[in-house]
Design a protein around this motif. Structure first.
Motif, PDB file in Angstrom:
ATOM      1  N   LEU A   1       0.797  -1.226   0.000  1.00  0.00           N
ATOM      2  CA  LEU A   1       0.000   0.000   0.000  1.00  0.00           C
ATOM      3  C   LEU A   1       0.832   1.280   0.000  1.00  0.00           C
ATOM      4  CD1 LEU A   1      -2.848  -0.978   2.500  1.00  0.00           C
ATOM      5  CD2 LEU A   1      -2.841  -1.114   0.008  1.00  0.00           C
ATOM      6  N   LEU A   2       2.041   1.236   0.562  1.00  0.00           N
ATOM      7  CA  LEU A   2       2.842   2.464   0.674  1.00  0.00           C
ATOM      8  C   LEU A   2       4.185   2.389  -0.029  1.00  0.00           C
ATOM      9  CD1 LEU A   2       2.301   3.596   4.401  1.00  0.00           C
ATOM     10  CD2 LEU A   2       1.157   4.444   2.346  1.00  0.00           C
TER      11      LEU A   2
ATOM     12  N   SER B 179       5.700   4.378  -3.568  1.00  0.00           N
ATOM     13  CA  SER B 179       6.596   5.477  -3.208  1.00  0.00           C
ATOM     14  C   SER B 179       7.884   5.514  -4.017  1.00  0.00           C
ATOM     15  CB  SER B 179       6.962   5.390  -1.719  1.00  0.00           C
ATOM     16  OG  SER B 179       7.880   4.328  -1.489  1.00  0.00           O
TER      17      SER B 179
ATOM     18  N   SER C 187       7.738   8.262  -6.516  1.00  0.00           N
ATOM     19  CA  SER C 187       6.953   9.441  -6.149  1.00  0.00           C
ATOM     20  C   SER C 187       7.730  10.446  -5.313  1.00  0.00           C
ATOM     21  CB  SER C 187       5.712   8.997  -5.363  1.00  0.00           C
ATOM     22  OG  SER C 187       6.088   8.342  -4.163  1.00  0.00           O
TER      23      SER C 187
ATOM     24  N   HIS D  50      -4.203  14.520   1.902  1.00  0.00           N
ATOM     25  CA  HIS D  50      -4.538  13.123   1.590  1.00  0.00           C
ATOM     26  C   HIS D  50      -3.465  12.159   2.096  1.00  0.00           C
ATOM     27  CE1 HIS D  50      -1.827  14.056  -1.823  1.00  0.00           C
ATOM     28  NE2 HIS D  50      -1.503  12.779  -1.723  1.00  0.00           N
ATOM     29  N   THR D  51      -2.245  12.654   2.377  1.00  0.00           N
ATOM     30  CA  THR D  51      -1.178  11.766   2.843  1.00  0.00           C
ATOM     31  C   THR D  51      -1.503  11.213   4.225  1.00  0.00           C
ATOM     32  OG1 THR D  51       0.429  13.074   1.602  1.00  0.00           O
ATOM     33  CG2 THR D  51       1.292  11.545   3.231  1.00  0.00           C
TER      34      THR D  51
ATOM     35  N   SER E 155      -4.473  10.817   5.509  1.00  0.00           N
ATOM     36  CA  SER E 155      -5.566   9.853   5.328  1.00  0.00           C
ATOM     37  C   SER E 155      -5.044   8.532   4.781  1.00  0.00           C
ATOM     38  CB  SER E 155      -6.625  10.429   4.386  1.00  0.00           C
ATOM     39  OG  SER E 155      -7.169  11.625   4.904  1.00  0.00           O
ATOM     40  N   LEU E 156      -4.088   8.609   3.853  1.00  0.00           N
ATOM     41  CA  LEU E 156      -3.515   7.397   3.262  1.00  0.00           C
ATOM     42  C   LEU E 156      -2.795   6.568   4.313  1.00  0.00           C
ATOM     43  CD1 LEU E 156      -2.630   5.622   0.859  1.00  0.00           C
ATOM     44  CD2 LEU E 156      -0.714   7.201   0.530  1.00  0.00           C
ATOM     45  N   VAL E 157      -1.980   7.226   5.153  1.00  0.00           N
ATOM     46  CA  VAL E 157      -1.234   6.478   6.173  1.00  0.00           C
ATOM     47  C   VAL E 157      -2.190   5.902   7.212  1.00  0.00           C
ATOM     48  CG1 VAL E 157       0.605   6.595   7.901  1.00  0.00           C
ATOM     49  CG2 VAL E 157       0.794   7.917   5.785  1.00  0.00           C
ATOM     50  N   GLU E 158      -3.198   6.673   7.602  1.00  0.00           N
ATOM     51  CA  GLU E 158      -4.176   6.170   8.571  1.00  0.00           C
ATOM     52  C   GLU E 158      -4.919   4.954   8.016  1.00  0.00           C
ATOM     53  OE1 GLU E 158      -5.360  10.228  11.056  1.00  0.00           O
ATOM     54  OE2 GLU E 158      -6.449   9.723   9.210  1.00  0.00           O
ATOM     55  N   ALA E 159      -5.280   4.999   6.745  1.00  0.00           N
ATOM     56  CA  ALA E 159      -5.977   3.869   6.128  1.00  0.00           C
ATOM     57  C   ALA E 159      -5.064   2.650   6.043  1.00  0.00           C
ATOM     58  CB  ALA E 159      -6.475   4.258   4.739  1.00  0.00           C
ATOM     59  N   THR E 160      -3.792   2.877   5.727  1.00  0.00           N
ATOM     60  CA  THR E 160      -2.842   1.769   5.640  1.00  0.00           C
ATOM     61  C   THR E 160      -2.647   1.118   7.006  1.00  0.00           C
ATOM     62  OG1 THR E 160      -1.682   2.815   3.805  1.00  0.00           O
ATOM     63  CG2 THR E 160      -0.482   1.129   5.031  1.00  0.00           C
TER      64      THR E 160
END
Length: 447
Positions: A86-87, A91, A94, A197-198, A200-205
């Motif tokens: 997911l990360l 990356s 990116s 959004h970063t 949110s992305l880490v929290e979701a991961t």
């Protein structure tokens, strides 16, 4: 959610705050207009830990062999495939780095954009480095752990000035069953690392990884229920989380180097000890077999020490440790630590025994409890310092010699500087400073 992609007012406030800091963290004033409260409070914590805003790099907490063993057993090893998918994989192209650290802020895995990885090595954002607030001050991994929630730190909001070109987002990883903090997941890079959004992305991961860890535990429990009872392997115990095995899976640490008051980390919490308690734990960690009251008194007090005074200090120390971790309270008759406490002095000595003087030098932040006059501390201080100096003189590069020469204890070390001068290339711009130092020392000797 506040957008940190356009942080000019906050960056100006943070830079103004750093001007007030100067080179002395004690200059931090209570009111810095425009500085976020959570940053100001983190800076204040950093100053209380005596973190230095002018340090150029984070200290290493593990050598490579220790790191491999530690992270192989760590509960977060089980969720790394989810983090990678997911990360980490997205990356690589990116301009971002993904780091996963343990519950006290030591980085275990760092991956992502290769160019950025090479740049991050300059500030020791690498596996095995300690990025807790106690060591480097305000940073996303350390501050997220201190606050127990997701956090974004942009540019000059970092306590260390060398980290100002970077921005980062971090979220603590909680045990899905007990709720205990197991570690932290971080994204580091430029401005996009603190985009709304970063976080949110880490929290979701993290949520997905916690769910995956819960599923694995349920599957493992079902498998064990179908099989005859047998002793669990360390890896299986690690997947089942804290308290699942007889031995502790976490490294409990004691930072003694370059500090008058030690930092004790137990169970994900860190406390600054009094000078006397620092000495006691330093001595007990150096004598895992235990010490009688008389033996500890002789190591602790110059001249003839009082066992009555020692017992009173031990009562107070036990109360401090009880609040952090009841399982870590020292026993008596003899006085002995009930668990492995890893002092940074032990890490330095272990690295030197393996011939890894460069890593030892990275860990070494100054003499052991510099102001202590306890006989046992004087012996430990002399041993660590002399062994490190001997290793650097024997096998060190010019860079290692210059790094050692920058230590306060080496301010007047002519031999170190002459050795560095012999190894520096003839046209090196660093030679001028070394020659100037030697001329200063020779002039002082003649005076």
């Amino acid at each position: 959610m506040t957008n940190l992609l356009h942080p000019e007012p906050r960056q100006r406030a943070a830079l103004a705050g750093h001007e007030r800091l100067g080179s002395d963290p004690g200059n931090l004033t209570p009111e810095i207009p425009g500085l976020r409260n959570l940053i100001k409070e983190s800076w204040q914590r950093s100053a209380s830990f005596k973190a230095n805003p002018d340090n150029a790099a984070a200290p290493l907490a593990f050598d490579w062999e220790q790191l491999e063993d530690y992270r192989r057993q760590h509960p977060l090893a089980a969720i790394m495939p989810v983090i990678n998918k997911l990360l980490v994989q997205p990356s690589h192209d990116s301009g971002l780095l993904v780091a996963v650290g343990d519950e006290v802020g030591r980085l275990l895995w760092v991956d992502g954009d290769p160019t950025l990885q090479r740049r991050a090595e300059g500030m020791m954002f690498v596996p095995g480095a300690d990025w807790s607030e106690a060591s480097v001050g305000t940073s996303a991994p350390g501050t997220a752990l201190a606050l127990g929630r997701g956090i974004q730190i942009a540019g000059a909001e970092h306590y260390q000035r060398a980290v100002h070109p970077w921005s980062c987002t971090a979220v603590p990883f909680h045990d899905p069953d007990s709720g205990a903090v197991l570690g932290v997941v971080d994204i580091t890079g430029t401005a996009t690392a603190v985009a709304p959004h970063t976080l949110s992305l880490v929290e979701a991961t993290v949520a997905a990884a916690q769910a995956q860890l819960r599923v694995e535990r349920l599957q493992l429990a079902a498998e064990l229920a179908r099989k005859p009872v047998r002793r669990r392997s360390p890896a299986a115990a690690a997947r089942q989380g804290p308290g699942a095995s007889e031995g502790s899976l976490y490294r409990n640490s004691l930072q003694l180097l370059g500090r008058d008051q030690a930092l004790l980390s137990l169970g994900g919490r860190t406390v600054s000890l009094s000078a006397r308690h620092s000495e006691i734990l330093a001595l007990l960690s150096a004598h895992p077999e235990g010490l009688s009251a008389e033996e500890l008194g002789l190591l602790l007090y110059p001249g003839e020490g009082s066992t009555i005074t020692l017992r009173a200090e031990m009562v107070r120390l036990r109360k401090v440790i009880q609040q952090l971790s009841p399982d870590a309270v020292p026993g008596s008759r003899p006085y002995r630590l009930p668990l492995d406490l890893v002092p940074d002095t032990g890490q330095v000595l272990s690295c030197l025994q393996r011939g890894a003087h460069r890593i030892a030098l990275e860990i070494y932040r100054g003499e052991v409890l510099p102001r202590s006059e306890a006989p046992g501390i004087l012996d430990l201080r002399s041993r660590v310092s002399s062994l490190l100096r001997e290793a650097v003189l024997t096998d060190g590069s010019a860079e290692s010699l210059l790094k050692y020469a920058a230590l306060p204890e080496a301010r007047d070390d002519v031999v170190i500087r002459r050795a560095a001068l012999r190894l520096l290339p003839p046209r090196s711009p660093k030679r001028a400073a070394v020659v100037a130092d030697l001329e200063r020392l020779e002039a002082e000797l003649r005076a």
